[in-house]
Design a protein around this motif. Sequence first.
Motif, mmCIF file in Angstrom:
data_model
loop_
_atom_site.group_PDB
_atom_site.id
_atom_site.type_symbol
_atom_site.label_atom_id
_atom_site.label_comp_id
_atom_site.label_asym_id
_atom_site.label_seq_id
_atom_site.Cartn_x
_atom_site.Cartn_y
_atom_site.Cartn_z
ATOM 1 N N ASN A 1 0.833 -1.210 0.000
ATOM 2 C CA ASN A 1 0.000 0.000 0.000
ATOM 3 C C ASN A 1 0.865 1.257 0.000
ATOM 4 O O ASN A 1 0.541 2.245 -0.675
ATOM 5 C CB ASN A 1 -0.932 0.018 1.217
ATOM 6 N N ALA A 2 1.964 1.207 0.754
ATOM 7 C CA ALA A 2 2.874 2.361 0.806
ATOM 8 C C ALA A 2 3.441 2.663 -0.576
ATOM 9 O O ALA A 2 3.548 3.836 -0.979
ATOM 10 C CB ALA A 2 4.005 2.090 1.795
ATOM 11 N N GLU B 1 0.461 3.869 -3.013
ATOM 12 C CA GLU B 1 -0.078 5.194 -2.681
ATOM 13 C C GLU B 1 1.018 6.251 -2.548
ATOM 14 O O GLU B 1 0.741 7.379 -2.128
ATOM 15 C CB GLU B 1 -0.882 5.102 -1.383
ATOM 16 N N ASN B 2 2.248 5.873 -2.885
ATOM 17 C CA ASN B 2 3.401 6.782 -2.817
ATOM 18 C C ASN B 2 3.544 7.394 -1.410
ATOM 19 O O ASN B 2 3.765 8.594 -1.254
ATOM 20 C CB ASN B 2 3.262 7.895 -3.873
ATOM 21 N N ARG B 3 3.417 6.536 -0.403
ATOM 22 C CA ARG B 3 3.555 6.973 0.991
ATOM 23 C C ARG B 3 4.700 6.211 1.658
ATOM 24 O O ARG B 3 4.568 5.739 2.792
ATOM 25 C CB ARG B 3 2.247 6.742 1.750
ATOM 26 N N SER C 1 7.800 5.586 3.749
ATOM 27 C CA SER C 1 8.512 6.259 4.841
ATOM 28 C C SER C 1 10.013 6.176 4.604
ATOM 29 O O SER C 1 10.492 5.377 3.802
ATOM 30 C CB SER C 1 8.144 5.616 6.183
#
Length: 329
Positions: free
Chosen positions: A19-20, A23-25, A27
Amino acid sequence: MGSFKDVVGHRDVIQYLQNAIAENRVSQAYIVNGERGTGKKMLAKLFAMALLCEEHGPEPCNKCHSCVQAESNNHPDIIWVTHEKPGSIGVDDVRTQINNTVAIKPYQGPYKVYIIPEADIMTVQAQNALLKTIEEPPQYAVFILLTENADVLLPTINSRCVMLKLRYIKDALIKKYLMERMEVPDYKAEVCAAFAQGNLGKAIKLAGSEHFNELKDEVLNLMRHINEMDISELVEAVKRCTLYKVEINDYLDLIMVWYRDVLLYKATREIDKVVFKDQIDCMREQARRSSYEGIETILDSLDKAKSRLKANVNFDLVMELLFLTIKEN
């Protein structure tokens, strides 16, 4: 080549990472915490491959130039931090491999991924050196710290990382993997899965070990006869234990699996859930003789024996006390 689909268990962690990416999230710092053999390196490598894959999907495509490089451990933007001293990662290791190179932009991908195996053996000085970098990292830098005990890291490092805890894998999944991927017979796969206690790496190691079969046979022989042994025979059994001093935790874990079987059979009378099914007659007799409190006492004494051996209490004394406790209960 690898895929997240090849990973046994850890679905929640994999979903989070995918998902990261989608969704280009992403960390800038992660801690992947779990026992040795739980798949930390595999997950870190797959995540790094997916981040740098030229297809930009949540899975490595395994076909592009980046994936081929990463699979062969030759990707210039995936840095595996190494150390010369076996017991610690020093400040010079961090400065040379991370601090002095992090300002150099990625050679070909959108990210530069640093993977630190055994990050929990970093010295305090090394952790402080790393902290300076992860406090204000370049936008393209991603750090993945692999640990067995993240609690030993500085609180300031823990607070700046996303914590991903690898949970125990269900016995059924481990057994399925051993039978389908390694062609391990049903009974052996069940014993290895139960004994590994949720650790796939340990189960794989056991399944391929002939020495494990010898260890198992020794423990089962002891369990079958310990009720009838006199003191001199118990002392002799302790002497035989010294042959397995290196694998003493495995020896004790096998005894623990046995008494969990006894407890399970006593409570349910169900044979299907018992690991050592071929010993059911002996187990049935032990379940009849033993009280629930007695079995719990034995299981507690096994934990105490492990702790005492870890604290370097005299080996023979610990094992004699354990065997006497088992015989009495």
